[in-house]
Enzyme design. Structure first.
Site, PDB file in Angstrom:
ATOM      1  N   ASP A 105     -24.866  -8.146   0.795  1.00  0.00           N
ATOM      2  CA  ASP A 105     -25.997  -8.287   1.721  1.00  0.00           C
ATOM      3  C   ASP A 105     -27.369  -8.344   1.067  1.00  0.00           C
ATOM      4  OD1 ASP A 105     -25.949  -5.659   0.911  1.00  0.00           O
ATOM      5  OD2 ASP A 105     -26.380  -4.821   2.880  1.00  0.00           O
ATOM      6  N   GLU A 106     -27.443  -8.497  -0.237  1.00  0.00           N
ATOM      7  CA  GLU A 106     -28.760  -8.608  -0.866  1.00  0.00           C
ATOM      8  C   GLU A 106     -28.677  -9.380  -2.175  1.00  0.00           C
ATOM      9  OE1 GLU A 106     -30.566  -5.009  -2.432  1.00  0.00           O
ATOM     10  OE2 GLU A 106     -28.619  -4.006  -2.433  1.00  0.00           O
TER      11      GLU A 106
END
Length: 358
Positions: A105-106
């Site tokens: 997610d990043e």
């Protein structure tokens, strides 16, 4: 004129929980925990509605239910999260090949030179977030600055669904006012140690010498010394393939009793748990690293046929600790995972060039 990079850190907002709410409209607007249940297990992610009640990742399901009686628990679907992560990453590649994923997610993006010939990193970040929303249906936040540490820090400023930029001229004052627990690389345990030394923000940290910080925090001391001065030279590494996932801590005093060892390991394991949650990574080999007061080092490992869950990892760490008597007082503990469930997905090559920051 000073030459600096343009780095964007994109961080999906409550990624696992947001995916569940997107896929199941009945869950939207409700307090949601991914992972765990009311009796046991650990929360992997919490929706923003649940966070208002104090529910956080790495919290026991039982504690989360006490904080929020109406909390809804759902099982994690990592294959679904991975699928969407690939789609998000493909959007990044439309802007630059210099993409360094940190987890599902990043990611960091170096847009100093980019495929859309846009000199503004701020406008690129806005466009990326817009496309993620329109094409996938999820919200993302972004931070923009001249190095990875500041970009990552900036991405938290206007969460959720926002972005912030830290310009070179503003970095010094920003870092001096930043609470110590907000510094990347300073976990909960380290933050408490720093506060015991009177270090509550960047300005306090800046008062301590490199010699003092390395004596107290080992090799991390140099990192702390540099980042509070806005120095973080690590480049975006698009071809990095993770071989292991670990956390470790050097203690301010040598630890000589079993009770002290277990308490210290709890802090290290807490940090590792957070990294496991953020990355979605699993590993079949659990390793306990021990460094003694005379700097001699020892590792103890166990490999499983299947990927152990976090409860099993902790149980294994304690078994490895008791495997044989420790030689002497301990100055460092580390816990690591290897034989990971990751593979090379995409390799890019390119030189990162420097131009004026905008």
């Amino acid at each position: 004129m000073e030459k600096v990079r343009k780095i964007i850190h994109v961080d999906m907002d409550a990624f696992y929980a947001s995916v569940e709410q997107m896929d199941n409209p009945a869950l939207r607007g409700k307090p949601l925990a991914v992972g765990g249940n009311r009796e046991r297990g650990v929360v992997a992610a919490a929706s923003y509605e649940a966070r208002r009640y104090g529910v956080r990742s790495a919290m026991s399901g039982k504690m989360a239910a006490l904080k929020c009686p109406q909390l809804i628990f759902v099982k994690p679907r990592f294959e679904r999260y991975k699928e969407l992560s690939h789609q998000i990453r493909n959007i990044f590649y439309d802007f630059t090949d210099l993409v360094e994923p940190l987890s599902l997610d990043e990611a960091f993006l170096d847009v100093t030179q980019n495929k859309v010939n846009n000199p503004s990193a701020t406008l690129i970040a806005q466009e990326i977030r817009k496309r993620i929303k329109e094409e996938i249906g999820l919200n993302a936040s972004a931070g923009i600055s001249y190095n990875k540490f500041l970009a990552k820090t900036a991405s938290d400023i206007n969460k959720p669904n926002g972005q912030a930029v830290i310009l070179p001229k503003d970095a010094e004052i920003f870092l001096e006012n930043l609470p110590i627990e907000r510094f990347f690389g300073i976990g909960k345990v380290t933050a408490e140690k720093m506060k015991a030394l009177g270090i509550h923000n960047g300005k306090d940290l800046k008062q301590f010498s490199l010699q003092f910080l390395t004596k107290r925090f080992g090799k991390s001391g140099l990192h702390f010394y540099n980042i509070v001065r806005g120095i973080h030279l690590s480049e975006v590494q698009p071809n990095r393939i993770r071989k292991s996932l670990s956390a470790e801590n050097t203690f301010s005093k040598d630890l000589g009793s079993y009770q002290e060892w277990v308490m210290a390991l709890e802090g290290v394991f807490e940090e590792l748990q957070e990294r496991i949650r953020r990355s979605g990574i699993k590993g079949r080999t659990v390793t306990l690293k021990i460094k003694y007061h005379d700097f001699t080092q020892q590792t103890r490992s166990r490999t499983f046929e299947q990927y152990p869950d976090t409860a099993k990892i902790w149980e294994t760490v304690l078994e490895l600790l008791r495997q044989e008597e420790l030689n002497s007082a301990v100055r460092l503990f580390g816990i690591g995972l290897s034989n990971l469930n990751v593979e090379e997905e995409r390799v890019h090559f390119g030189k990162q060039l420097l131009i004026d920051f905008e």
